[in-house]
Design a protein around this motif. Structure first.
Motif, PDB file in Angstrom:
ATOM      1  N   UNK A 147       5.202  10.372   1.642  1.00 39.65           N
ATOM      2  CA  UNK A 147       4.699   9.220   0.900  1.00 39.65           C
ATOM      3  C   UNK A 147       5.360   7.981   1.480  1.00 39.65           C
ATOM      4  N   UNK A 148       4.515   7.075   1.986  1.00 38.99           N
ATOM      5  CA  UNK A 148       4.997   5.843   2.597  1.00 38.99           C
ATOM      6  C   UNK A 148       4.667   4.670   1.695  1.00 38.99           C
ATOM      7  N   UNK A 149       5.616   3.770   1.541  1.00 41.68           N
ATOM      8  CA  UNK A 149       5.364   2.505   0.846  1.00 41.68           C
ATOM      9  C   UNK A 149       5.370   1.440   1.932  1.00 41.68           C
TER      10      UNK A 149
ATOM     11  N   UNK B  67       0.857  -1.181   0.000  1.00 44.86           N
ATOM     12  CA  UNK B  67       0.000   0.000   0.000  1.00 44.86           C
ATOM     13  C   UNK B  67       0.893   1.230   0.000  1.00 44.86           C
ATOM     14  N   UNK B  68       0.569   2.182  -0.837  1.00 45.50           N
ATOM     15  CA  UNK B  68       1.260   3.471  -0.846  1.00 45.50           C
ATOM     16  C   UNK B  68       0.321   4.473  -0.189  1.00 45.50           C
ATOM     17  N   UNK B  69       0.831   5.151   0.837  1.00 40.37           N
ATOM     18  CA  UNK B  69       0.011   6.104   1.587  1.00 40.37           C
ATOM     19  C   UNK B  69       0.624   7.488   1.425  1.00 40.37           C
ATOM     20  N   UNK B  70      -0.177   8.431   0.948  1.00 42.29           N
ATOM     21  CA  UNK B  70       0.278   9.819   0.861  1.00 42.29           C
ATOM     22  C   UNK B  70      -0.281  10.576   2.056  1.00 42.29           C
ATOM     23  N   UNK B  71       0.583  11.341   2.698  1.00 46.71           N
ATOM     24  CA  UNK B  71       0.229  12.067   3.913  1.00 46.71           C
ATOM     25  C   UNK B  71       0.365  13.571   3.691  1.00 46.71           C
ATOM     26  N   UNK B  72      -0.351  14.370   4.469  1.00 47.45           N
ATOM     27  CA  UNK B  72      -0.193  15.822   4.355  1.00 47.45           C
ATOM     28  C   UNK B  72       1.070  16.321   5.065  1.00 47.45           C
ATOM     29  N   UNK B  73       1.705  15.453   5.854  1.00 44.12           N
ATOM     30  CA  UNK B  73       2.905  15.794   6.630  1.00 44.12           C
ATOM     31  C   UNK B  73       3.612  14.491   6.971  1.00 44.12           C
TER      32      UNK B  73
ATOM     33  N   UNK C 169      10.189   5.046   3.162  1.00 43.43           N
ATOM     34  CA  UNK C 169       9.801   6.373   2.688  1.00 43.43           C
ATOM     35  C   UNK C 169       9.986   6.401   1.177  1.00 43.43           C
ATOM     36  N   UNK C 170       8.940   6.749   0.470  1.00 42.40           N
ATOM     37  CA  UNK C 170       8.999   6.797  -0.989  1.00 42.40           C
ATOM     38  C   UNK C 170       9.629   8.099  -1.474  1.00 42.40           C
ATOM     39  N   UNK C 171       9.740   9.075  -0.590  1.00 42.29           N
ATOM     40  CA  UNK C 171      10.424  10.328  -0.925  1.00 42.29           C
ATOM     41  C   UNK C 171      11.011  10.898   0.355  1.00 42.29           C
TER      42      UNK C 171
END
Length: 135
Positions: free
Chosen positions: A126-128, A93-99, A119-121
């Protein structure tokens, strides 16, 4: 929250936590929603009430709106989300966060949701997440 969960080209599921937070502000709470927020044991037990024919992404999206709450911590929400993903047999799951989350939060999520987070970046927004076999 139409865009909070999407399939990417490589069959990963992406969950936009920012969109979830926005949609939650407009979500009308019911007694059952409040009960589920207080008693997380209900979080996976209601999957049978979903309509037939939904994709894994759609199921996860609908369950997230029912289970996640802006009244609990981000860590708790992400643990619940990952448990839902595991119940739907979603391996990544890839999760994009506001912070970004701090290291302690990430470690807590990894431990309680039995996953590995990268960390994807560099910003950490962005968490993988890779599901691992439960102990």
């Amino acid at each position: 929250m139409e865009t909070s969960v999407d399939s990417t080209n490589n069959s990963n599921v992406v969950f936009d936590y920012t969109s979830f937070l926005s949609a939650s502000c407009h979500h009308r709470w019911t007694f059952l929603d409040a009960l589920k927020a207080l008693l997380p044991a209900f979080e996976v037990s209601w999957t049978s009430s979903l309509p037939a024919g939904l994709s894994e992404s759609e199921k996860l999206q609908m369950q997230a709106l029912k289970v996640l709450s802006t009244n609990v911590s981000d860590s708790s929400n992400l643990i619940r989300l990952l448990r839902l993903a595991r119940a739907e047999s979603i391996p990544e799951l890839v999760i994009t966060l506001p912070y970004s989350l701090d290291d302690e939060q990430l470690e807590q999520i990894e431990e309680k949701a039995e996953c590995r987070i990268t960390l994807a970046e560099e910003s950490g927004e962005i968490l993988r997440v890779h599901m691992i076999e439960p102990h």
